[in-house]
Design an enzyme around this catalytic site. Structure first.
Site, PDB file in Angstrom:
ATOM      1  N   GLY A  54      -1.264   3.458  -2.244  1.00 16.35           N
ATOM      2  CA  GLY A  54      -1.508   3.386  -3.691  1.00 16.35           C
ATOM      3  C   GLY A  54      -2.376   2.227  -4.126  1.00 16.35           C
ATOM      4  O   GLY A  54      -3.561   2.160  -3.790  1.00 16.35           O
ATOM      5  N   LYS A  86      -1.319   8.724   6.422  1.00 16.39           N
ATOM      6  CA  LYS A  86      -1.793   7.400   5.992  1.00 16.39           C
ATOM      7  C   LYS A  86      -2.025   6.509   7.205  1.00 16.39           C
ATOM      8  O   LYS A  86      -3.015   5.772   7.278  1.00 16.39           O
ATOM      9  CB  LYS A  86      -0.775   6.782   5.046  1.00 16.39           C
ATOM     10  CG  LYS A  86      -0.638   7.558   3.734  1.00 16.39           C
ATOM     11  CD  LYS A  86       0.589   7.096   2.954  1.00 16.39           C
ATOM     12  CE  LYS A  86       0.713   7.812   1.619  1.00 16.39           C
ATOM     13  NZ  LYS A  86       2.035   7.581   0.993  1.00 16.39           N
ATOM     14  N   GLY A 112      12.627  12.244  -9.571  1.00 14.53           N
ATOM     15  CA  GLY A 112      11.216  12.549  -9.389  1.00 14.53           C
ATOM     16  C   GLY A 112      10.551  11.739  -8.281  1.00 14.53           C
ATOM     17  O   GLY A 112       9.338  11.761  -8.132  1.00 14.53           O
ATOM     18  N   VAL A 114      -2.692  10.959 -11.773  1.00 14.67           N
ATOM     19  CA  VAL A 114      -3.683   9.972 -11.329  1.00 14.67           C
ATOM     20  C   VAL A 114      -5.000  10.163 -12.072  1.00 14.67           C
ATOM     21  O   VAL A 114      -5.611   9.200 -12.552  1.00 14.67           O
ATOM     22  CB  VAL A 114      -3.885  10.040  -9.804  1.00 14.67           C
ATOM     23  CG1 VAL A 114      -4.981   9.077  -9.369  1.00 14.67           C
ATOM     24  CG2 VAL A 114      -2.573   9.734  -9.066  1.00 14.67           C
TER      25      VAL A 114
END
Lengths: 435, 435
Positions: free
Chosen positions: A136, A207, A189, A15
């Site tokens: 995101g 969240k 992944g 990020v």
């Protein structure tokens, strides 16, 4: 043009590198949009020498992120280190204490210390922005805090964890078991070597706690979230759901009830026709029910370097334009406590899968126990009907869909059915989320 | 607490009455969120005496909306009159000229005069906000202007007209003709007595022009939108689309191309699996493709008093908090001209429905004309195969799906096929929107 906004970025993982690239690629557009040059002046990371494929030549390197946070060379500190404590917490506190604005993608830090950090930001007249911490690239924080400012929000719920949604989607589409899908997600992944944080629902809970605070004006309270993961969802459940017009999603749900704010994370039956049900793979989605807007759904990438960087850079741009929102929408002293609402009080429909010996009277015994708790059934479906060569008493799968009732009644009825010996093993229970 | 924000509302129709109700119902929450009391101090409407079921006792009545806009008693003017000219335009210009901020839901006004009004607002340091002008309660203006500030946007497209989407949804679900659905929509109040503005695509074009300006930093240019309505969509097209895995939607699409910004409104084939395809009835949806966030979709109510008022009140709250964004995201002097991109240059896949006499050689003649323009076919489907008792030469429906080509090539090929006499009537052509 106003003063340059001098930015320091701590944490140069996926990020962080994307944020640096985006600030460089969009330099002119951001200056035009915000009226200021946004300049990267400092970075901090564990490994100074590592090649991240980004140009850091204009930025001073700090071994200690807290030293970057404290440096007079920056106006804005971007925290992308991660973790609720340690360097992340220390550097964010340092930046705020020095009156510098902070942008962070760190949901764990916010879940653990969000209310205190918001109060500190307020005291120091600094911004604390965290769009990237939930879902995101989806601008859900801005939507709740600003876009729906005129609404009283009733419920906010969504698919907030890409790993879980990927696994559940694959189970349905490829007819694979939970463990096969988990292995595949790890290989690609999409899941960590230790996947507990994701599949156990804890990431979703962090969240959700952030969203609930924004939606309901309550102090962030991750400890008040009732959490259940997806480990026990079977292909039998997914098949039965499909047959009944449902799909199983791991949802985070925060809801205003007569008892207070209910926060829960669990596998959920959602009707296939809903926007949330259509969300497959690693995509995230959030739906908001509110009095004026009725229903609003946002669908987008829940993770990934670029998508998360998009949210980080939007926060930086807002701060560059001088926007100072209260981090959780209200002054921190006005945030009300969020009490844990006992999940026994939860009201809704239920999916119940029982393994029932195929003997006379079993159905009647189940129906009686349900009726005693005033649970009415919307449908009863028998799965795996008696096949040739199968023992007459071999158990068959029975699926019950109940009308709205309470969690307590369902648990009591199932305990009684188990105690009666009508079923040999505990039932699978999945809540149905109303539209 | 800062000064009171004094609001005047002009236009007390469905949306205006909802705005007044929402400001009253959310008075405390808005004060907590913005740090200011937001007070309705003046209203204007055509009929002073009409009972709208809202309490207007604290607000002065103005017969002339421009007088309200000019009044020193207000800080913020809310224009809900409608129309590109007349009272709406005059009162908005008056408010801005006096340095008062303006909130409007008026897409026609913005489409016609948005760039000039933005320049005037900028000159006077006033806000001009218009979240409610596009897609009702969906915060798409805020998302494009602020939430995606770090992105370079490639395409924005969506279902922006509830009337058209209602009609297309009903045609598919109930197997009704276009005209039957239109009549029903009119009976239910979803379509006007003169439905041309909606079904002809003009309403969508106004909204699209606003989105394109925000997305691409161009001057709003409704005259550069290529417009086609839904009048010619038949049940045969809807059935063929379904069979091929598509659904037909009236989309507004604005897209960055090598030739400039392409803006178009037309019936479109979208794959059933996309978020946009799932949007049925009067719901709206907008999808954004951008370099960092990749794909983001917002789904919500595109009309209705409360949903539109939700957007108006969010704009009021932003202004109360002191937010001053450039109306179209960039200073108006920086907005680039938006040239009309000739639709002949449009590149994409095409759905083509032809009525072909069932005689030997017809297919070959069609395929040859296509091949001459290098149009390659993804699929060919024959509909209404020869039935017993049917004349051998009676035409059959032939559906072609092309791979990406240009509009010009398709039109040329079809003109040639018609000139050859292979088909007796012009083909139905519907563009396919890529995912």
């Amino acid at each position: 043009m106003a003063d340059i906004l001098r930015v320091g970025v701590a944490g140069l993982g996926t990020v962080g590198a994307s944020v640096v690239r985006l600030l460089q690629r969009q330099r002119e557009a951001l200056a035009a949009r915000t009226g200021r040059e946004i300049r990267l002046v400092g970075v901090s990371s564990r490994d100074k020498a590592k090649d991240r494929g980004v140009d850091l030549s204009g930025a001073a390197f700090f071994d200690d992120p807290a030293a970057l946070a404290a440096s007079q060379s920056i106006d804005l500190f971007v925290e992308l280190i991660g973790g609720a404590e340690g360097a992340a917490r220390k550097s964010v506190e340092t930046a705020l204490a020095h009156g510098r604005s902070v942008v962070t993608a760190n949901k764990a830090l916010l879940a653990a210390h969000g209310a205190e950090l918001a109060a500190l930001a307020e005291e120091k007249h600094a911004a604390l922005a965290f769009e990237a911490s939930v879902a995101g690239g989806i601008p859900i924080v801005k939507t709740l805090r600003e876009g729906l400012a005129g609404n009283s929000i009733e419920r906010v719920y969504g698919v907030l964890n890409g790993t879980c949604n990927y696994i559940l989607s694959r189970m349905e589409l490829e007819r694979l078991s939970f463990s096969d899908c988990l292995t595949e997600a790890q290989r690609l992944g999409y899941a960590e070597a230790d996947p507990t944080f994701d599949i156990g629902g804890f990431d979703t809970a962090h969240k959700l706690a952030i969203l609930a605070s924004l939606a309901f004006g309550t102090r962030i309270a991750p400890e008040a979230v009732d959490i259940e993961g997806i480990e026990h969802v079977t292909l039998a459940d997914i098949d039965a759901a499909a047959e009944l017009g449902f799909r199983i999603k791991l949802l985070g749900v925060a809801q205003r009830t007569a008892q207070g704010i209910e926060q829960r994370v669990h596998p959920t039956m959602v009707r296939k026709t809903t926007s949330i049900a259509q969300v497959m793979g690693v995509t995230n989605a959030v739906t908001i029910d509110a009095d004026a807007v009725h229903e609003l759904t946002l669908v987008g990438p829940g993770a990934g370097g670029d998508a998360t960087a998009s949210a980080v850079v939007a926060d930086i741009a807002d701060i560059a334009r001088g926007v100072r929102s209260a981090p959780f929408g209200l002054p921190s002293a006005s945030l009300r406590p969020c009490e844990r609402t006992p999940v026994q009080r939860h009201e809704g429909g239920y999916y119940i899968r029982l393994s029932v010996p195929d003997v006379p009277g079993a159905f009647a015994a189940i129906a009686t126990r349900m009726a005693e708790r005033k649970i009415s059934l919307e449908s009863i479906m028998q799965h795996g009907a008696r096949a040739a060569g199968r023992s007459a008493e071999a158990p068959v799968g029975v699926i019950l869909i109940t009308h709205a009732t309470t969690e307590l009644m369902v648990r009591e009825a199932l305990d009684a059915i188990l105690a009666d010996g009508t079923i040999a093993e505990p039932a699978q229970v999945i809540r149905i989320e109303r539209e």
